[in-house]
Design an enzyme around this catalytic site. Structure first.
Site, PDB file in Angstrom:
ATOM      1  N   LEU A  15       0.846  -1.191   0.000  1.00 57.39           N
ATOM      2  CA  LEU A  15       0.000   0.000   0.000  1.00 57.39           C
ATOM      3  C   LEU A  15       0.884   1.244   0.000  1.00 57.39           C
ATOM      4  O   LEU A  15       1.673   1.465   0.914  1.00 57.39           O
ATOM      5  CB  LEU A  15      -0.924  -0.010   1.214  1.00 57.39           C
ATOM      6  CG  LEU A  15      -1.839  -1.239   1.350  1.00 57.39           C
ATOM      7  CD1 LEU A  15      -2.859  -1.031   2.460  1.00 57.39           C
ATOM      8  CD2 LEU A  15      -2.539  -1.564   0.034  1.00 57.39           C
ATOM      9  N   ARG A  22       1.526  15.237   5.981  1.00 54.91           N
ATOM     10  CA  ARG A  22       2.303  15.659   7.143  1.00 54.91           C
ATOM     11  C   ARG A  22       3.800  15.764   6.851  1.00 54.91           C
ATOM     12  O   ARG A  22       4.546  16.380   7.614  1.00 54.91           O
ATOM     13  CB  ARG A  22       2.071  14.691   8.311  1.00 54.91           C
ATOM     14  CG  ARG A  22       0.691  14.826   8.937  1.00 54.91           C
ATOM     15  CD  ARG A  22       0.411  13.697   9.912  1.00 54.91           C
ATOM     16  NE  ARG A  22       1.437  13.576  10.937  1.00 54.91           N
ATOM     17  CZ  ARG A  22       1.554  12.525  11.746  1.00 54.91           C
ATOM     18  NH1 ARG A  22       0.722  11.494  11.635  1.00 54.91           N
ATOM     19  NH2 ARG A  22       2.509  12.493  12.654  1.00 54.91           N
ATOM     20  N   TYR A 378      37.826  19.319 -17.617  1.00 52.18           N
ATOM     21  CA  TYR A 378      36.583  19.837 -18.209  1.00 52.18           C
ATOM     22  C   TYR A 378      36.858  21.169 -18.886  1.00 52.18           C
ATOM     23  O   TYR A 378      37.447  22.075 -18.289  1.00 52.18           O
ATOM     24  CB  TYR A 378      35.554  20.000 -17.093  1.00 52.18           C
ATOM     25  CG  TYR A 378      34.177  20.437 -17.545  1.00 52.18           C
ATOM     26  CD1 TYR A 378      33.501  19.782 -18.565  1.00 52.18           C
ATOM     27  CD2 TYR A 378      33.541  21.497 -16.906  1.00 52.18           C
ATOM     28  CE1 TYR A 378      32.236  20.175 -18.950  1.00 52.18           C
ATOM     29  CE2 TYR A 378      32.262  21.895 -17.286  1.00 52.18           C
ATOM     30  CZ  TYR A 378      31.615  21.242 -18.307  1.00 52.18           C
ATOM     31  OH  TYR A 378      30.353  21.639 -18.688  1.00 52.18           O
ATOM     32  N   SER A 414      57.379  21.199  -9.746  1.00 52.99           N
ATOM     33  CA  SER A 414      56.358  21.901  -8.978  1.00 52.99           C
ATOM     34  C   SER A 414      55.941  23.185  -9.685  1.00 52.99           C
ATOM     35  O   SER A 414      56.768  23.904 -10.252  1.00 52.99           O
ATOM     36  CB  SER A 414      56.887  22.253  -7.587  1.00 52.99           C
ATOM     37  OG  SER A 414      57.151  21.084  -6.866  1.00 52.99           O
TER      38      SER A 414
END
Length: 456
Positions: A15, A22, A378, A414
């Site tokens: 069900l 609520r 991206y 680096s």
């Protein structure tokens, strides 16, 4: 599947037609999640674990999303609509045609009871096999309140179920309550439902009335009982949080029983499919989203967040690490503080210990990723991959602009921006030459101090 013997074919009617007002949420109540999984799916999981060969979800016309969700999982004929809503008995009757050709037992369950599992429901089928015509799942409530009461005779014989609004004081004093879950033969269930009326305080057709009707017909009606927490329903955000807390506590306890170490288990948040092997340590305030597996010997340090990721044996994750979907961390690899990994396969023994973003690509075994490294994956339109070879060393504050490959054993200086492939064993440098201006800093400070003194 539960260990209960399958004496007859089984079907489930779930069900899921309640409006859930609520909850005060645009998301239908039964699609709210416990353990990262919609409550409706918990109900379907239980039905499938019970061996139900047919599952019918009763939905309301007001929430088409619920029907879409159920059909996506169970198939195009998995739902029926209760419209208008006229009570639980009326809701089950909505499934009569869908089960017209089914010969076996039907169990009625609820999509807003996420803690209701197959082992909790299974004793109903044991009662059926022992001769009960109608088997009902009850519980003893600490505060019976508005629950329907089970009126029992010796031997767990169930005489009737009385809704709280229709109960007399003597019945209201009872603590044996109705969970709403019951099982019966399909033909007998719908025959009994056909005799249910709506002469009650709500003017609804109660599923529970079939017990009294069955008893009057001299049919065998029996009850079995479950812990209250196992049958608790969700009707509000507060109740959803309470169910989540019970679910989390149970899952954490199960993992610790299986050999997972959790120094502060109450701070660990799990998902329905979280897989953690014995010998893993999970520190404080770790969150597992869906789709995570962790192999033995791994340590997940505090304040880490994992979702859709796998962690290999002996790997060290965190603290404050984030593993996103597609992250595959190899054995003995280290992913340290404030490192984010998404859709990258990190090889055995590789290390990315500080402040890096690794997105789309791979890091070879025993490679070292310096602090501040970024896989620039991206371009605003498409994603591209970065591949770092075995034993490679990426210098701190390097930006690897995909698509790019750094070969086995290669190094980057680096602060470099790497835009082209680096052959194996080579060093790539990409930064401006350093210039020294003798005495410039001292002159600058003197000038600034003189202006400050003049203003004073």
């Amino acid at each position: 599947m539960t260990t209960t013997a399958l004496s007859r074919p089984r079907a489930a009617v779930i069900l899921a037609a309640g409006q859930g007002t609520r909850m005060k949420s645009p998301t239908p109540k039964v699609l709210h999640k416990v353990g990262g999984r919609p409550m409706l799916d918990h109900a379907i999981d239980a039905a499938e674990a019970l061996g139900c060969e047919r599952i019918v979800v009763v939905v309301g016309a007001h929430s088409p999303q619920v029907g879409e969700h159920a059909r996506k999982r169970l198939g195009p004929n998995a739902t029926v609509v209760q419209d208008p809503p006229l009570g639980t008995g009326h809701a089950v009757l909505a499934a009569r045609e869908a089960l017209a050709d089914f010969d076996g037992d039907v169990v009625v369950t609820y999509a807003d009871c996420p803690l209701l599992t197959a082992p909790v429901i299974a004793p109903l089928f044991d009662l059926r096999a022992a001769g009960a015509d109608v088997a009902v799942l009850g519980f003893e409530a600490a505060d019976p309140g508005a629950y329907g009461r089970l009126v029992l005779a010796p031997g767990q014989v169930l005489l009737r179920i009385v809704e709280a609004k229709d109960a007399e004081p003597a019945v209201l004093a009872l603590k044996h309550c109705n969970s709403g879950v019951l099982a019966a033969d399909r033909a007998q269930l719908f025959d009994l439902l056909a005799a249910v009326g709506n002469d009650n305080a709500k003017g609804e057709y109660y599923l529970t009335d079939i017990v009294g009707i069955a008893h009057d017909r001299k049919l065998a009606t029996r009850a079995t009982f479950a812990p209250e927490a196992a049958v608790q329903g969700v009707n509000s955000q507060a109740e959803l949080a309470a169910a989540e807390a019970v679910w989390q506590a149970g899952r954490r306890a199960a993992l610790m029983t299986e050999g997972v170490t959790m120094p502060a288990p109450e701070t660990v948040h799990l998902s329905w499919d979280t897989s953690i092997a014995a010998g893993v340590t999970v520190e404080q305030f770790v969150v597992f989203g869906a789709g995570v597996s962790v192999a033995s010997g791994a340590v997940i340090k505090a304040f880490s967040h994992l979702e859709g990721a796998s962690v290999g044996e002996g790997a060290l994750i965190g603290p404050y690490a984030r593993l996103r979907p597609g992250a595959e961390i190899g054995a003995e690899a280290h992913i340290g503080n404030f490192v984010e990994v998404k859709k990258v396969k990190v090889g055995a023994g590789a290390k990315a210990n500080h402040l890096s973003y690794l997105g789309d690509g791979s890091v070879g075994p025993k490679a070292n990723i310096g602090a501040g490294t970024i896989f620039c994956n991206y371009d605003g339109f498409e994603k591209f991959e970065t591949h770092v070879g075995a034993g490679a060393f990426i210098g701190s504050n390097s930006a690897l602009v995909a698509p790019v490959r750094v070969g086995d054993g290669a190094m980057t200086g680096s602060g470099s921006v790497i835009t082209a492939d680096v052959p194996a064993g080579d060093l790539a440098l990409s930064r401006a030459a350093q210039t020294i201006k003798t005495g410039w800093a001292a002159k600058f400070r003197a000038l600034k101090q003189a202006k400050k003194d003049k203003k004073a």
